[in-house]
Design a protein around this motif. Structure first.
Motif, short mmCIF file in Angstrom:
data_model
loop_
_atom_site.label_atom_id
_atom_site.label_comp_id
_atom_site.label_asym_id
_atom_site.label_seq_id
_atom_site.Cartn_x
_atom_site.Cartn_y
_atom_site.Cartn_z
N ASN A 63 -62.77 -9.42 -20.11
CA ASN A 63 -64.29 -10.21 -20.17
C ASN A 63 -63.95 -9.44 -18.79
O ASN A 63 -63.19 -8.94 -17.21
N HIS A 156 -48.44 -23.06 -17.39
CA HIS A 156 -49.43 -22.73 -16.62
C HIS A 156 -48.38 -22.14 -15.12
O HIS A 156 -47.52 -21.94 -15.04
N THR A 165 -55.84 -12.08 -11.48
CA THR A 165 -54.69 -12.64 -12.52
C THR A 165 -54.19 -13.76 -12.01
O THR A 165 -52.84 -14.22 -12.61
N ARG A 168 -52.72 -18.07 -15.25
CA ARG A 168 -52.01 -17.58 -16.26
C ARG A 168 -51.37 -18.51 -17.53
O ARG A 168 -50.56 -19.72 -16.60
N GLU A 183 -53.88 -17.96 -21.67
CA GLU A 183 -55.21 -17.59 -20.88
C GLU A 183 -55.17 -17.16 -19.50
O GLU A 183 -54.06 -17.38 -19.01
N LYS A 185 -56.78 -16.16 -15.87
CA LYS A 185 -58.27 -16.18 -15.43
C LYS A 185 -58.19 -15.59 -13.75
O LYS A 185 -57.04 -16.10 -12.96
N LYS A 189 -61.18 -19.05 -11.66
CA LYS A 189 -61.30 -19.59 -12.26
C LYS A 189 -61.69 -19.44 -13.32
O LYS A 189 -62.38 -20.73 -14.42
N LYS A 190 -62.57 -17.98 -13.28
CA LYS A 190 -62.76 -17.66 -14.60
C LYS A 190 -62.44 -16.77 -15.80
O LYS A 190 -61.78 -16.13 -15.09
N LYS A 191 -62.59 -17.26 -16.81
CA LYS A 191 -61.74 -16.20 -17.59
C LYS A 191 -61.80 -15.37 -17.67
O LYS A 191 -63.54 -14.36 -18.10
N TYR A 194 -58.78 -13.31 -22.32
CA TYR A 194 -58.09 -14.42 -23.65
C TYR A 194 -56.79 -13.92 -24.53
O TYR A 194 -58.31 -12.94 -25.02
#
Length: 204
Positions: A63, A156, A165, A168, A183, A185, A189-191, A194
């Motif tokens: 994204n 995590h 990044t 993770r 994941e 982010k 904390k926006k992804k 994925y």
């Protein structure tokens, strides 16, 4: 021999057979439970952290501020320093290979102008999508933790030096001991990325 003694002997034999049956059933059930649960959570984590080589096929969703792009990618890793990503989909960039060995990065494709890769596919030339990079970072990073949720183990990592990044998370199935998804982010904390693992083959 009296009928009473014969009866007692018969009962004793039945009792011994029942005990042997129960012992066999218990041992067999214990083995099945161990196989079904694979190993303990800590052992699963240790197995992941000590992978020497693997092959995976992943679905990656990346994204950006403008759009979302999806890819099907085949990944290979051979310890200690060889990794390769081959794009299987979409069709217009199929066949691109990104090969890293030590400090050398090699991009190969007979149909595409390779210089375009750096501008349009930056996360693919970055190693943040590699499972081995996550493993190495988890081993060395001080800001890490693990938890269990919905029959999965979550690892995590927080990288304070990376804006895009920063966070993770690797999801590992407790049943198979293999990764299911990752994941990535940014610092808000926006992804950003994925990853869904379609196939995973360990070669320890």
């Amino acid at each position: 021999m009296s009928k009473h003694i014969v009866f007692k002997t018969f009962i004793a034999i039945i009792f011994i057979v029942m005990i042997l049956f129960l012992v066999f059933f218990y041992i067999n059930k214990t083995k099945k439970i161990k196989i079904g649960n694979n190993t303990s959570s800590q052992e699963i984590i240790e197995n992941i952290l000590n992978i020497s080589s693997y092959e995976t096929v992943i679905e990656a969703e990346i994204n950006s501020n403008k759009n979302t792009n999806k890819y099907l990618i085949k990944q290979k890793y051979i310890a200690p320093d060889v990794s390769e990503q081959e794009i299987l989909e979409p069709e217009n960039i199929k066949g691109i290979k990104i090969i890293k060995k030590e400090n050398e990065l090699k991009l190969t494709n007979t149909k595409l102008n390779i210089s375009k890769i750096y501008n349009n596919y930056q996360y693919m030339t970055d190693n943040c999508m590699d499972l081995n990079t996550f493993i190495n970072d988890y081993k060395t990073n001080k800001k890490k933790e693990n938890e269990e949720k919905n029959n999965e183990i979550l690892l995590h990592i927080e990288n304070q030096n990376s804006q895009y990044t920063r966070y993770r998370t690797l999801y590992i199935s407790k049943e198979t001991g293999k990764p299911t998804k990752m994941e990535i982010k940014d610092n808000s904390k926006k992804k950003i990325i994925y990853i869904l693992y379609r196939e995973v083959k360990f070669k320890n």
